[in-house]
Design an enzyme around this catalytic site. Structure first.
Site, PDB file in Angstrom:
ATOM      1  N   ASP A  39       0.866  -1.178   0.000  1.00 40.30           N
ATOM      2  CA  ASP A  39       0.000   0.000   0.000  1.00 40.30           C
ATOM      3  C   ASP A  39       0.903   1.229   0.000  1.00 40.30           C
ATOM      4  O   ASP A  39       1.590   1.510   0.998  1.00 40.30           O
ATOM      5  CB  ASP A  39      -0.877  -0.043   1.272  1.00 40.30           C
ATOM      6  CG  ASP A  39      -1.886   1.100   1.322  1.00 40.30           C
ATOM      7  OD1 ASP A  39      -1.664   2.127   0.650  1.00 40.30           O
ATOM      8  OD2 ASP A  39      -2.885   0.950   2.067  1.00 40.30           O
ATOM      9  N   HIS A  40       0.898   1.923  -1.100  1.00 42.35           N
ATOM     10  CA  HIS A  40       1.851   3.032  -1.232  1.00 42.35           C
ATOM     11  C   HIS A  40       1.503   4.216  -0.340  1.00 42.35           C
ATOM     12  O   HIS A  40       2.268   5.163  -0.207  1.00 42.35           O
ATOM     13  CB  HIS A  40       1.927   3.475  -2.696  1.00 42.35           C
ATOM     14  CG  HIS A  40       3.255   4.054  -3.087  1.00 42.35           C
ATOM     15  ND1 HIS A  40       4.132   4.601  -2.177  1.00 42.35           N
ATOM     16  CD2 HIS A  40       3.867   4.148  -4.286  1.00 42.35           C
ATOM     17  CE1 HIS A  40       5.211   5.036  -2.799  1.00 42.35           C
ATOM     18  NE2 HIS A  40       5.085   4.762  -4.086  1.00 42.35           N
ATOM     19  N   ARG A  41       0.354   4.161   0.315  1.00 44.11           N
ATOM     20  CA  ARG A  41       0.045   5.215   1.289  1.00 44.11           C
ATOM     21  C   ARG A  41       0.865   5.013   2.547  1.00 44.11           C
ATOM     22  O   ARG A  41       1.191   5.963   3.263  1.00 44.11           O
ATOM     23  CB  ARG A  41      -1.439   5.187   1.665  1.00 44.11           C
ATOM     24  CG  ARG A  41      -2.370   5.528   0.518  1.00 44.11           C
ATOM     25  CD  ARG A  41      -3.809   5.285   0.900  1.00 44.11           C
ATOM     26  NE  ARG A  41      -4.038   3.912   1.322  1.00 44.11           N
ATOM     27  CZ  ARG A  41      -5.197   3.443   1.797  1.00 44.11           C
ATOM     28  NH1 ARG A  41      -6.227   4.261   1.919  1.00 44.11           N
ATOM     29  NH2 ARG A  41      -5.324   2.180   2.139  1.00 44.11           N
TER      30      ARG A  41
END
Ligand code: CAO
Length: 568
Positions: free
Chosen positions: A540-542
């Site tokens: 999850d690039h967040r």
């Protein structure tokens, strides 16, 4: 109780009208005024309501049949106390229990849709010879009062041709458009959507063009123009001449539910009752697929559409819940391509579908790929196979991968997090529980091995064997599927060189394992055959940056490639 044959009422002169829909079935209980069939001429659709309440005992027509006034529709067992449709009383026999009923079509047809110039007789009864600004008034509505405006068809300032629709009105039974009597420029509307209007109400101001010559309908007399029924008058229909004014108008009194032209202009094809239902439910008809003849939208289509939305919402599909505007995949009737059957989805499959959609839609995924040299791991595993058998377990690469992932999470704690629901915090976990995707007959399940970083290979092998067996037997307890920090999804036994797994939210990363293969690897001096394990990590690039993943993945690959590190 008596038996009643319900017949086709006066169709305003139309004959051999096609039945495009039958709205009831044998055994149905129908109420007075409930629609029985839908008829369609080339200009209008009409719903024929029941004259009696009762139970349908026989259908005497089918879709595609053509009928005329007096044709039998169906037989029903009527309750004597029922009265025929009030509107239809004109032609109905005095005795409602009579075997033959001929109600009028319960259509509140407008007598006119063309401007009837009661309010401004000087302008509307005489053909304007030059540009004039005139007030347009609501024409004769066939006795209907307080009729809803459901659409303003043009913008103020727009140029209109004679016959262009300016307004769409709708009564309980009919929708009708009100065309411009002359070509010109629409100066303003005096009404708004939702207003109720009556015959003679001023609804707009129009500046006629110099070329405006003949009003849409020729007047019956100089002083009393006779309007043309909307439903019988397509845009291309010839304007009735003075000599034949009544011909075009006659049908109006008994029919005209809805102009096909009007509906097509709105890119939907639906009867008034369907449109009313759509409005009540807030359904955008352009999104509903019509199942009726020529794709006409029926009330059942609207109900099915709403039911589908509710089901999607209940199953947690975020696209619906969040109103993210993701266009729905069009529904397809696959039976048109060949034989099919419908099988219910298991509860787990439905849950997985909802979870996957949620994760896919919420998580900005990035997937990185690498290969681990598992030659030494495999050699060690083979050496231990006999002992594994003695212990009553199977030793696959899985416990090694679980251990390696757990330790890599310890080394790179940025992977051992979840995003807090408040959007302001990261939840840093100080425990390491590893989920393992298991393919079961009922669908995908993910049991969780707790504190995997603190367990040895034998214990991890035993637990993963047990949990996989329980998952396949459908015996996992909810607690055994909760609390995971990171998931491993292995398709290694099946094959494939790589895949991109979907993050198992609220975790922030997952590893996909594909089938190991012997590959020639350069060792600095020569190519050496090594057993290379393809790995993919989606994150999850967040929560995780590419550099974090680079560190985590390098650590993980190093541990798998050199299992001595697992004991450090
Ligand atoms: N490369 C080559 N061989 C592999 C391998 C790999 N990556 N992983 C396993 N194998 C071998 C095993 O060693 C075993 O062979 P041996 O008996 O000769 O040792 C054989 O394949 C079968 O292994 P397995 O599947 O029984 O056991 P496992 O521990 O590897 O996997 C489990 C267990 C539960 C993960 C697996 O059975 C399973 O269900 N996988 C499906 C996961 C899934 O569906 N994921 C979803 C993907 S995307 O939605």
């Amino acid at each position: 109780m008596s038996n009643v044959i319900v017949k086709v009422p006066d169709l305003g002169g139309s004959e051999n009208v096609e039945i495009i829909e039958i709205s009831v079935a044998v055994g149905d209980r129908v109420e007075v005024e409930q629609d029985l069939i839908v008829l369609e001429t080339d200009k209008a659709t009409m719903e024929v309501p029941s004259s009696h309440a009762g139970v349908v005992t026989e259908l005497l027509v089918k879709v595609g049949d053509t009928v005329s006034e007096g044709s039998d529709i169906l037989a029903l067992t009527s309750e004597v106390s029922d009265e025929p449709v009030a509107d239809a009383a004109v032609d109905a026999p005095a005795e409602p229990a009579a075997v033959v009923e001929e109600p009028e079509v319960a259509v509140e047809a407008p007598e006119a849709v063309v401007e009837e110039p009661a309010a401004v007789p000087a302008t509307n009864t005489a053909t304007p010879s030059a540009s004039e600004t005139i007030e347009l008034t609501v024409p004769d509505l066939g006795g209907a009062t307080d009729v809803d405006i459901i659409e303003l068809s043009v913008e103020p300032g727009a140029s209109v041709e004679a016959e262009d629709s300016l307004l769409v009105l709708e009564t309980d039974k009919a929708s009708m458009d009100v065309p411009a009597p002359y070509a010109g420029t629409l100066v303003e509307f005096k009404v708004a959507v939702g207003d109720k209007v009556n015959e003679g109400d001023v609804y707009a101001v129009l500046t006629t063009s110099n070329s405006a010559t003949t009003p849409v309908t020729a007047p019956v007399s100089e002083s009393a123009p006779e309007p043309v029924p909307m439903a019988e008058k397509p845009a291309s229909a010839p304007t009735p001449s003075k000599a034949e004014p009544a011909a075009a108008a006659q049908g109006v009194e008994t029919k005209a539910l809805e102009s096909k032209a009007v509906v097509e202009g709105k890119d939907v094809y639906a009867g008034p009752s369907s449109r009313r239902l759509a409005r009540q439910l807030g359904v955008d008809l352009t999104k509903v697929k019509g199942s009726g003849a020529r794709n006409r939208i029926t009330k059942d289509d609207i109900r099915a559409y709403v039911k589908g939305l509710v089901q999607q919402a209940e199953s947690g599909q975020v696209a619906v819940m969040s109103g993210s505007g993701i266009p729905a995949v069009p529904e397809i009737d696959f039976s048109q391509f060949g034989e099919i059957d419908l099988r219910p989805m298991s509860k787990i499959k439905k849950l997985t579908a909802a979870n996957m959609s949620r994760a896919w839609l919420n998580v900005p995924h990035v997937t990185q790929f690498d290969e681990a040299d598992m030659s030494d791991l495999d050699a060690f595993r083979n050496d231990m196979k006999a002992e594994a058998e003695r212990r009553g377990m199977k030793l696959t690469p899985m416990p090694f991968l679980i251990k390696a992932a757990a330790l890599a999470l310890r080394v790179e704690p940025s992977f051992n997090v979840s995003l807090h629901a408040d959007g302001e915090h990261i939840v840093q976990k100080h425990y390491v529980h590893i989920g393992m995707a298991v393919d079961t007959p009922n669908g995908l399940m993910v049991p969780v091995i707790r504190d995997a970083d603190q367990k040895g290979i034998w214990q991890l092998a035993e637990e993963s064997n047990e949990l996989a067996a329980k998952a396949r037997a459908g015996k996992l307890k909810p607690a055994e599927m909760q609390g995971g920090c990171f998931t491993i999804s292995s398709l290694g036994a099946m094959g494939g060189t790589g895949f991109t797994p979907i993050v198992n939210t609220p975790e922030v990363a997952i590893m996909g394992v594909s089938k190991a293969q012997i590959k020639p690897i350069w060792n600095g001096k020569e190519f050496e055959p090594r057993n290379m394990l393809p790995l993919a990590v989606s994150y999850d690039h967040r929560a995780i940056n590419g550099a974090d993943c680079g560190r985590f993945f390098t650590t993980l690959v190093a541990m798998i490639s050199d299992i001595r590190r697992l004991v450090l």
